[in-house]
Scaffold this active site. Structure first.
Site, PDB file in Angstrom:
ATOM      1  CD  GLN A 282      42.928 -35.464  35.354  1.00  0.00           C
ATOM      2  OE1 GLN A 282      43.949 -35.656  36.010  1.00  0.00           O
ATOM      3  NE2 GLN A 282      42.331 -34.288  35.305  1.00  0.00           N
TER       4      GLN A 282
ATOM      5  CD  GLU B   2      43.667 -23.586  36.702  1.00  0.00           C
ATOM      6  OE1 GLU B   2      43.167 -22.567  37.248  1.00  0.00           O
ATOM      7  OE2 GLU B   2      43.086 -24.684  36.649  1.00  0.00           O
TER       8      GLU B   2
ATOM      9  CE1 TYR C  57      40.966 -27.388  39.797  1.00  0.00           C
ATOM     10  CE2 TYR C  57      42.874 -25.931  39.666  1.00  0.00           C
ATOM     11  CZ  TYR C  57      41.660 -26.372  39.168  1.00  0.00           C
ATOM     12  OH  TYR C  57      41.157 -25.789  38.020  1.00  0.00           O
TER      13      TYR C  57
ATOM     14  CG  ASP D 266      46.926 -31.607  37.820  1.00  0.00           C
ATOM     15  OD1 ASP D 266      46.006 -32.241  37.287  1.00  0.00           O
ATOM     16  OD2 ASP D 266      46.938 -30.357  37.914  1.00  0.00           O
TER      17      ASP D 266
ATOM     18  CG  ASP E  12      37.772 -30.030  33.154  1.00  0.00           C
ATOM     19  OD1 ASP E  12      38.564 -30.887  32.734  1.00  0.00           O
ATOM     20  OD2 ASP E  12      37.770 -29.623  34.327  1.00  0.00           O
TER      21      ASP E  12
HETATM   22  C1  2M8 Z   1      40.767 -29.046  36.044  1.00  0.00           C
HETATM   23  O1  2M8 Z   1      39.751 -30.001  36.273  1.00  0.00           O
HETATM   24  C2  2M8 Z   1      39.127 -30.175  37.559  1.00  0.00           C
HETATM   25  C3  2M8 Z   1      38.250 -31.411  37.457  1.00  0.00           C
HETATM   26  O2  2M8 Z   1      39.073 -32.529  37.290  1.00  0.00           O
HETATM   27  C4  2M8 Z   1      38.294 -28.986  38.009  1.00  0.00           C
HETATM   28  O3  2M8 Z   1      38.046 -28.058  37.216  1.00  0.00           O
HETATM   29  O4  2M8 Z   1      37.882 -28.984  39.178  1.00  0.00           O
HETATM   30  C5  2M8 Z   1      41.377 -29.353  34.659  1.00  0.00           C
HETATM   31  O5  2M8 Z   1      42.157 -28.275  34.206  1.00  0.00           O
HETATM   32  C6  2M8 Z   1      42.214 -30.636  34.718  1.00  0.00           C
HETATM   33  O6  2M8 Z   1      42.896 -30.835  33.518  1.00  0.00           O
HETATM   34  C7  2M8 Z   1      43.213 -30.592  35.876  1.00  0.00           C
HETATM   35  O7  2M8 Z   1      43.839 -31.836  35.994  1.00  0.00           O
HETATM   36  C8  2M8 Z   1      42.540 -30.232  37.209  1.00  0.00           C
HETATM   37  C9  2M8 Z   1      43.539 -29.982  38.341  1.00  0.00           C
HETATM   38  O8  2M8 Z   1      44.549 -29.094  37.922  1.00  0.00           O
HETATM   39  O9  2M8 Z   1      41.754 -29.039  37.059  1.00  0.00           O
END
Ligand code: 2M8
Length: 419
Positions: A106, A392, A27, A34, A168
């Protein structure tokens, strides 16, 4: 190193000058909810950085009030995350001078975070006009949700994509997603699998559906009409956090010498509207196209505990401590009903325990006077974060770590619990 210093190291290591990324690799940009949880922890290390975290997110707010779920970092590789800026094409709506962002949202936990950040250092916040500048933006964000997202016409916000729930691949979305034709896996490249174990992530078919929904929204200029969205769900977590954030807006308004009354009225209205989602000791999402509740066991259904004065609070405590979630025994909240055949202890939002959700429940339990249970969750989170090394998510039964390492909101929540 003690747990506090380890948490600080994770959080400060993920700081990128104006904001914090959720985790390196998987990410690499700024995520909306977040950043709210991160700010709640970061305020204990640097109230100024915590203020900046929220300010940088709201700097990318759209003219219609929406706060995008991702703000892309122009210095990170353009192709490093999928779907990236070339997929969302936010500049077609906002113009090229605006930050590159996604077009979905979100859960609205930001006003709650803004108030917590303010209380960490009111003097600096007042000197910088932190709340003066943020308040109108928060009001406009909530206004967008109220005005443009009441797709069911029942006074509740609809999410239009599973990514908007923050959870998700929750089993809650399995039925409404059946109607969505997945984009074939060969037509996009999943970057997440370069950083994470496929058995802990959504499937290719899930991704195909996520891509279809997002591309349709984009191709309609991000218009919020029910005929544009094949997926529309009134989600209890989103609506409960909106109510808790309206409660925080009432405090912010008071601090600024404005009337808290419209926000207090909104809390009461949402608290009533939420009862439309209540059945069998839990809250459920409402499938707007199907016209029925999605009866299942998502932990999202316990999150209304954060709503002040919630009449169903005791029922939620009973469900949380019953066989479906066993939070008193585990010290953590599984993301899905432990007794349901769909429960999977490792796959993302289909069973693992998450720290932000357990933190919200701990906070709600404290507000409703369930202090002993809240203490059990605090102890469980600290132990799981320490044992897993700020992962996570964790297997709720063993606290074994899953997903990304050095995860920011895990560290943020730990800092908040330690202080
Ligand atoms: C996760 O979501 C993202 C898409 O937004 C991904 O999987 O790429 C989820 O856990 C979401 O709740 C979270 O905000 C994000 C970043 O931690 O990851």
């Amino acid at each position: 190193m003690n747990l506090h210093d380890e948490a600080a190291k994770v959080l400060l290591g993920n700081w990128r000058g104006h904001n914090t990324i959720p985790a390196p690799g998987l990410y690499p940009h700024q995520w909306s909810w977040d950043s709210a949880f991160i700010a709640i922890g970061l305020r204990h290390l640097s109230p100024l950085r915590a203020q900046r975290e929220l300010e940088s997110l709201f700097g990318a707010q759209w003219a219609d009030g929406r706060v995008p779920h991702i703000v892309f970092d122009p210095s990170a590789p353009r192709e490093g995350y999928f779907p990236g800026p070339d997929f969302w094409r936010s500049e077609q709506v906002n113009g090229p001078m605006h930050a590159d962002t996604s077009g979905i949202v979100q859960p609205p936990v930001h006003a709650l975070a803004a108030w917590e950040v303010f209380t960490a250092d009111p003097e600096t916040a007042r000197r910088r006009g932190f709340l003066e500048r943020l308040y109108p933006r928060l009001v406009s964000w909530h206004g967008y949700l109220r005005r443009s997202r009441d797709l069911g016409g029942r006074g509740l916000v609809s999410i239009v994509h599973p990514w908007e729930s923050g959870m998700d691949n929750s089993p809650s979305w399995d039925v409404p997603l059946q109607r969505v034709e997945p984009v074939p896996a060969g037509e996009f490249r999943r970057r997440d699998l370069e950083h994470a174990d496929a058995s802990e992530r959504p499937t290719d078919v899930d991704y195909g559906r996520y891509v279809r929904l997002a591309a349709t929204y984009r191709d309609h200029g991000y218009a919020d009409r029910l005929d544009v969205h094949e997926f529309a769900a009134e989600d209890p977590l989103t609506n409960a956090l909106l109510a808790a954030s309206e409660d925080a807006l009432a405090r912010i308004a008071r601090e600024l010498g404005e009337s808290p009354q419209p926000h207090e009225e909104e809390v009461a209205r949402l608290r009533d509207a939420l009862s439309l989602l209540h059945a069998d000791g839990l809250f459920h999402s409402f499938d707007v196209h199907g016209g029925s509740l999605i009866r299942g066991g998502s932990v999202a259904g316990l999150v209304p505990l954060v709503v002040p004065g919630l009449p169903q609070a005791q029922e939620l405590v009973d469900t949380a401590t019953g066989p479906r979630f066993r939070v008193d025994e585990l010290g953590l909240a599984p993301s899905y009903d432990l007794t349901d055949p769909l429960f999977d202890p490792s796959r993302y939002w289909r069973g693992p325990a998450w720290f932000n959700i357990t933190w919200l429940l701990q906070r709600g339990l404290t507000d409703h006077g369930a202090n002993e249970l809240a203490r059990a969750l605090r102890g469980g989170m600290l132990e799981a974060a320490s044992r897993s090394g700020f992962r996570e998510y964790v297997d709720p039964r063993t606290a074994e770590g899953r997903g990304a390492h050095h995860f920011s909101w895990t560290a943020a929540v730990v800092l908040d619990l330690l202080i």
